[in-house]
Design a protein around this motif. Structure first.
Motif, PDB file in Angstrom:
ATOM      1  N   THR A  56      -3.393  -7.592   1.328  1.00  0.00           N
ATOM      2  CA  THR A  56      -3.900  -6.615   2.285  1.00  0.00           C
ATOM      3  C   THR A  56      -3.366  -5.242   1.933  1.00  0.00           C
ATOM      4  O   THR A  56      -2.159  -5.094   1.678  1.00  0.00           O
ATOM      5  CB  THR A  56      -3.417  -6.980   3.705  1.00  0.00           C
ATOM      6  N   PHE A  57      -4.240  -4.238   1.929  1.00  0.00           N
ATOM      7  CA  PHE A  57      -3.765  -2.849   1.893  1.00  0.00           C
ATOM      8  C   PHE A  57      -3.512  -2.446   3.337  1.00  0.00           C
ATOM      9  O   PHE A  57      -4.421  -2.459   4.166  1.00  0.00           O
ATOM     10  CB  PHE A  57      -4.800  -1.920   1.248  1.00  0.00           C
ATOM     11  N   HIS A  58      -2.261  -2.099   3.641  1.00  0.00           N
ATOM     12  CA  HIS A  58      -1.885  -1.919   5.046  1.00  0.00           C
ATOM     13  C   HIS A  58      -2.213  -0.524   5.574  1.00  0.00           C
ATOM     14  O   HIS A  58      -3.018   0.210   4.988  1.00  0.00           O
ATOM     15  CB  HIS A  58      -0.415  -2.286   5.258  1.00  0.00           C
ATOM     16  N   ARG A 100     -10.578   3.910  -0.595  1.00  0.00           N
ATOM     17  CA  ARG A 100     -11.242   2.617  -0.766  1.00  0.00           C
ATOM     18  C   ARG A 100     -11.926   2.526  -2.129  1.00  0.00           C
ATOM     19  O   ARG A 100     -11.855   1.494  -2.805  1.00  0.00           O
ATOM     20  CB  ARG A 100     -12.268   2.400   0.339  1.00  0.00           C
ATOM     21  N   ILE A 115      -3.646   3.421   4.789  1.00  0.00           N
ATOM     22  CA  ILE A 115      -5.000   3.994   4.801  1.00  0.00           C
ATOM     23  C   ILE A 115      -5.175   4.957   5.975  1.00  0.00           C
ATOM     24  O   ILE A 115      -5.925   5.931   5.890  1.00  0.00           O
ATOM     25  CB  ILE A 115      -6.078   2.889   4.845  1.00  0.00           C
ATOM     26  N   THR A 131      -6.001  -1.692   9.451  1.00  0.00           N
ATOM     27  CA  THR A 131      -6.186  -0.317   9.885  1.00  0.00           C
ATOM     28  C   THR A 131      -6.386  -0.232  11.386  1.00  0.00           C
ATOM     29  O   THR A 131      -6.934  -1.140  12.009  1.00  0.00           O
ATOM     30  CB  THR A 131      -7.394   0.321   9.163  1.00  0.00           C
ATOM     31  N   THR A 163      -8.480  -7.391   2.044  1.00  0.00           N
ATOM     32  CA  THR A 163      -8.339  -6.962   3.442  1.00  0.00           C
ATOM     33  C   THR A 163      -7.779  -5.552   3.523  1.00  0.00           C
ATOM     34  O   THR A 163      -6.908  -5.177   2.719  1.00  0.00           O
ATOM     35  CB  THR A 163      -7.389  -7.908   4.201  1.00  0.00           C
ATOM     36  N   TYR A 164      -8.253  -4.786   4.518  1.00  0.00           N
ATOM     37  CA  TYR A 164      -7.616  -3.526   4.912  1.00  0.00           C
ATOM     38  C   TYR A 164      -7.126  -3.677   6.338  1.00  0.00           C
ATOM     39  O   TYR A 164      -7.918  -3.960   7.246  1.00  0.00           O
ATOM     40  CB  TYR A 164      -8.603  -2.357   4.852  1.00  0.00           C
ATOM     41  N   GLY A 170       0.821  -1.205   0.000  1.00  0.00           N
ATOM     42  CA  GLY A 170       0.000   0.000   0.000  1.00  0.00           C
ATOM     43  C   GLY A 170       0.852   1.251   0.000  1.00  0.00           C
ATOM     44  O   GLY A 170       1.745   1.399   0.842  1.00  0.00           O
ATOM     45  N   ARG A 227     -10.081   8.539   3.516  1.00  0.00           N
ATOM     46  CA  ARG A 227     -10.163   7.086   3.613  1.00  0.00           C
ATOM     47  C   ARG A 227     -11.197   6.516   2.651  1.00  0.00           C
ATOM     48  O   ARG A 227     -10.977   5.499   1.994  1.00  0.00           O
ATOM     49  CB  ARG A 227     -10.529   6.671   5.036  1.00  0.00           C
TER      50      ARG A 227
END
Length: 238
Positions: free
Chosen positions: A121-123, A136, A126, A150, A147-148, A95, A132
């Motif tokens: 996963t976007f870590h 997305r 975000i 956060t 997955t995020y 990310g 935010r």
């Protein structure tokens, strides 16, 4: 609610074995936590993959911060991602943000191409984004994004609880851009679990919390087991 997912940060095979023994469902494999987690070597990944049977998500990040760098940096990271794929890696964490705090779509798309449809996963980039929701929606539909990770805030979970509750509701409703699972981590403490689980969160991520001696020590299986037992205790969801 289904059994919550419990992901533990591993720095090597010893961490991985301990986390699995304690009941972790998945690992996030990184190196250099002084830089908040960078891409491990191929040798480290191979050792971890040989040591455990649970899924391993490998960090794709070469420098501290949430910028991808220039074209050469992105090319080098893509080359590392392809090498990890060749070694057997099939799940990743990545990310990047641009200078305006939006997602760096060129870098993200290049890496998504390099990992060839693997789940990712976007870590916590975000948590540093200017918007935010816009992030997305910009990422919605990218192959493999499921997955995020956060904390709901750049300051960590204690500050981000209201945002996490709101996003959990939007995730349950599968709003556009909110279909990926919400994985909560970043200053997460056991005391936060009742609130988050009641909000519908079903995935949790820890690192230092299962290392009683800090990052200079390995994961403690008994600490992982304590979290696992807490997460396995049923909590009613409104």
């Amino acid at each position: 609610m289904s059994r919550p997912i419990f992901e533990v940060i591993a720095l090597g095979a010893d961490d991985a074995v301990a986390a699995q023994a304690g009941g972790a469902d998945r690992l996030e494999l990184v190196t250099d936590m002084a830089a908040d987690g960078l891409t491990p070597s191929l040798e480290t990944f191979a050792a971890v993959r040989a040591a455990v049977g649970i899924p391993v998500r490998v960090m794709l990040r070469m420098t501290d911060g949430f910028g991808a760098g220039g074209p050469r940096d992105v090319d080098a990271l893509c080359a590392r991602a392809r090498a990890l794929r060749a070694e057997g890696a099939d799940e990743f964490v990545l990310g990047f943000l641009d200078r305006d705090g939006g997602p760096d779509m060129a870098a993200v798309r290049a890496l998504v191409d390099a990992i060839e449809g693997s789940r990712w996963t976007f870590h916590r980039a975000i948590d540093r984004a200017a918007d935010r929701d816009a992030l997305r929606k910009a990422l919605a539909g990218l192959p493999g994004l499921d997955t995020y990770l956060t904390a709901g805030s750049a300051l960590g979970v204690p500050d981000g609880l209201p945002v996490l509750r709101e996003e959990a509701a939007r995730t349950r409703a599968a709003e556009p851009g909110y279909e990926p699972r919400l994985l909560v981590g970043g200053g997460l403490r056991a005391a936060h679990l009742p609130y988050l689980r009641a909000a519908g969160v079903d995935a949790f991520h820890v690192g230092a919390a299962v290392r009683p001696g800090g990052w200079s020590t390995t994961v403690a299986p008994e600490a992982v087991r304590e979290w696992r037992e807490t997460l396995d205790t049923p909590v009613p969801v409104p």
